[in-house]
Design an enzyme around this catalytic site. Structure first.
Site, PDB file in Angstrom:
ATOM      1  N   GLU A 240      29.567  76.430  49.980  1.00 53.54           N
ATOM      2  CA  GLU A 240      28.129  76.434  49.723  1.00 53.54           C
ATOM      3  C   GLU A 240      27.615  77.837  49.398  1.00 53.54           C
ATOM      4  OE1 GLU A 240      24.156  74.492  51.725  1.00 53.54           O
ATOM      5  OE2 GLU A 240      25.649  75.387  53.062  1.00 53.54           O
ATOM      6  N   GLN A 357      27.577  67.456  57.107  1.00 49.93           N
ATOM      7  CA  GLN A 357      26.175  67.094  57.044  1.00 49.93           C
ATOM      8  C   GLN A 357      25.898  65.865  57.904  1.00 49.93           C
ATOM      9  OE1 GLN A 357      25.370  66.522  52.863  1.00 49.93           O
ATOM     10  NE2 GLN A 357      24.477  68.566  52.673  1.00 49.93           N
ATOM     11  N   ARG A 376      27.162  62.056  57.996  1.00 52.48           N
ATOM     12  CA  ARG A 376      26.941  61.544  56.654  1.00 52.48           C
ATOM     13  C   ARG A 376      28.261  61.110  56.026  1.00 52.48           C
ATOM     14  NH1 ARG A 376      23.925  64.861  51.771  1.00 52.48           N
ATOM     15  NH2 ARG A 376      24.203  63.291  50.159  1.00 52.48           N
ATOM     16  N   GLY A 379      32.642  57.335  57.475  1.00 50.77           N
ATOM     17  CA  GLY A 379      33.963  56.738  57.274  1.00 50.77           C
ATOM     18  C   GLY A 379      34.832  56.933  58.496  1.00 50.77           C
TER      19      GLY A 379
END
Length: 452
Positions: A240, A357, A376, A379
């Protein structure tokens, strides 16, 4: 001529005999080679069984000599009642003493590694000739196998429990003589370490938080603490922020310089001295930064395998990574990456911290503290992680009547570290201090020492 040369798998019968003979002469010498040799390292099947029998006698505190060893081998059906005695006597007479037992073990191990390389080369060659797999998959397999051999982890067979018990005994003895070795890699936060007992080797640690909570700063603080305390390499993958932005944060935290002043350059003369001191200390740390955008797990592994004395890996953050496989469903893609990260942590045998996140569902709840289901595109993240940590600062949600954030009245605020999953122990919530202008988390007991 080259075509007339008959290739034979490398092994040294005399080295194998000398190793076994040394143990017969001095049974305690088996502890000197237990960390180097496994039964599968012997080329001759008879020698494998003799070594296993010696292990069995040693673990039951039985005397290892010609009589007891032959009796053990007869019980296992390796020798008949009348066979084997002459060969055991030959082994016992191979060496005069056990002084060079580790040298013999090294020769046996080296030959074993060469045989592993030959087997691996044959298998990779067959895969390449068949042209049935993706080239990237063949390369990944070759890299993984070669790295495993280099790390002494390549094994095609089971390990007998007797051998594993020997390793456990050695570890327990180490704990008795050095209790601190029971701890994993310390985070540098005593309250957190008390719950986690440090980060274990091969642990995948997920750090989740909503934007603005300080998850990048938290991981950077841990990385700096580890680099200083262990003198090991800390590898940081920043997907990022640029390397320069990342280092600005670290300097702000270490020099106790307002991060805004570092961004604008509005620095006082004395602050330059603090920056110089912090930069000098940080330059002595083995911190490696990679700011390649959209990097894959296989690319990370390729780079990390070349790092000597690796102690910790930090990834910021999971959702910005790319999968080696193209999968239409993004949730499945993230799940594939989380599994790959766990495998990477196990292969490298170091803790891997990965930021993640959180979904917006926390914003709609009265209690906005995160929970595992908030991850987020979760899974299999929750399943793959050994430790899941959430950061929460109540001040972020404090608002005045106009709906604007309430400015903090203090230099430091309380941050909650929520340990939502701990595969090795209990879950808990611990509190630390957060000094926003320094982008720094600290144990609360140390906060009073911050300069005003």
């Amino acid at each position: 001529m080259a075509e007339d040369i008959i290739r034979k798998l490398p092994f040294s019968a005399i080295a194998e005999q000398s190793l076994l003979g040394s143990i017969l002469i001095d049974p305690q010498s088996i502890t000197q080679v237990a960390d180097m040799i496994a039964s599968e390292d012997f080329y001759l099947e008879e020698h494998k069984q003799i070594y296993l029998a010696m292990h069995g006698l040693f673990m039951t505190n039985s005397q290892i000599d010609i009589v007891t060893l032959i009796d053990e081998l007869v019980k296992k059906g390796i020798y008949s009642k009348s066979g084997g005695e002459e060969y055991i006597k030959i082994i016992a007479q191979t060496v005069p003493n056990a002084l060079n037992v580790r040298d013999y073990a090294k020769i046996v191990k080296d030959k074993s590694v060469l045989r592993q390389l030959i087997r691996m080369s044959d298998e990779i060659s067959d895969m390449a000739y068949s042209e049935q797999d993706e080239v990237s998959g063949i390369l990944e397999t070759a890299q993984n196998r070669l790295y495993a051999i280099a790390q002494g982890k390549e094994s095609k067979s089971f390990r007998h429990i007797r051998e594993v018990i020997t390793d456990v005994y050695a570890h327990l003895n180490q704990l008795v003589t050095d209790p601190s070795s029971a701890q994993g890699t310390s985070t540098g936060f005593s309250s957190l370490d008390r719950v986690l007992a440090g980060m274990g080797n091969s642990d995948l640690v997920i750090v989740g938080a909503r934007p603005g909570m300080g998850k990048t700063s938290f991981c950077l603080n841990i990385g700096t603490n580890v680099a200083k305390a262990t003198k090991k390499a800390v590898a940081i993958f920043s997907l990022e922020m640029s390397a320069e932005q990342l280092v600005n944060r670290v300097i702000s935290s270490e020099a106790l310089i307002d991060s805004y002043a570092l961004r604008t350059g509005e620095l006082k003369p004395e602050q330059w001295d603090h920056i110089a001191q912090a930069s000098s200390a940080l330059s002595g740390c083995d911190i490696l930064i990679d700011d390649t955008p959209g990097i894959t797990v296989s690319a990370m592994k390729a780079k990390l395998r070349r790092v000597n004395n690796l102690g910790l890996v930090i990834i910021d953050y999971l959702q910005l990574m790319q999968s080696d496989k193209r999968i239409e469903n993004r949730t499945q893609e993230v799940s594939e990456m989380s599994r790959a990260l766990k495998i990477m942590a196990k292969e490298l045998n170091v803790p891997v911290i990965c930021c993640s996140q959180l979904s917006r569902t926390t914003e709609g709840r009265t209690n906005k503290r995160p929970m595992p289901s908030d991850l987020r595109e979760s899974g299999s993240i929750e399943q793959d992680a050994d430790v899941i940590i959430f950061l929460y600062r109540d001040e972020v949600y404090q608002q005045n009547q106009n709906g604007e954030p309430v400015p903090s009245d203090t230099e430091q605020n309380i941050a909650e570290i929520i340990i939502a999953k701990n595969r090795h122990g209990a879950t808990d919530t611990v509190k630390v201090g957060w000094t926003g202008r320094y982008t720094r988390f600290r144990d609360i007991v140390d906060e009073s020492k911050l300069p005003q």
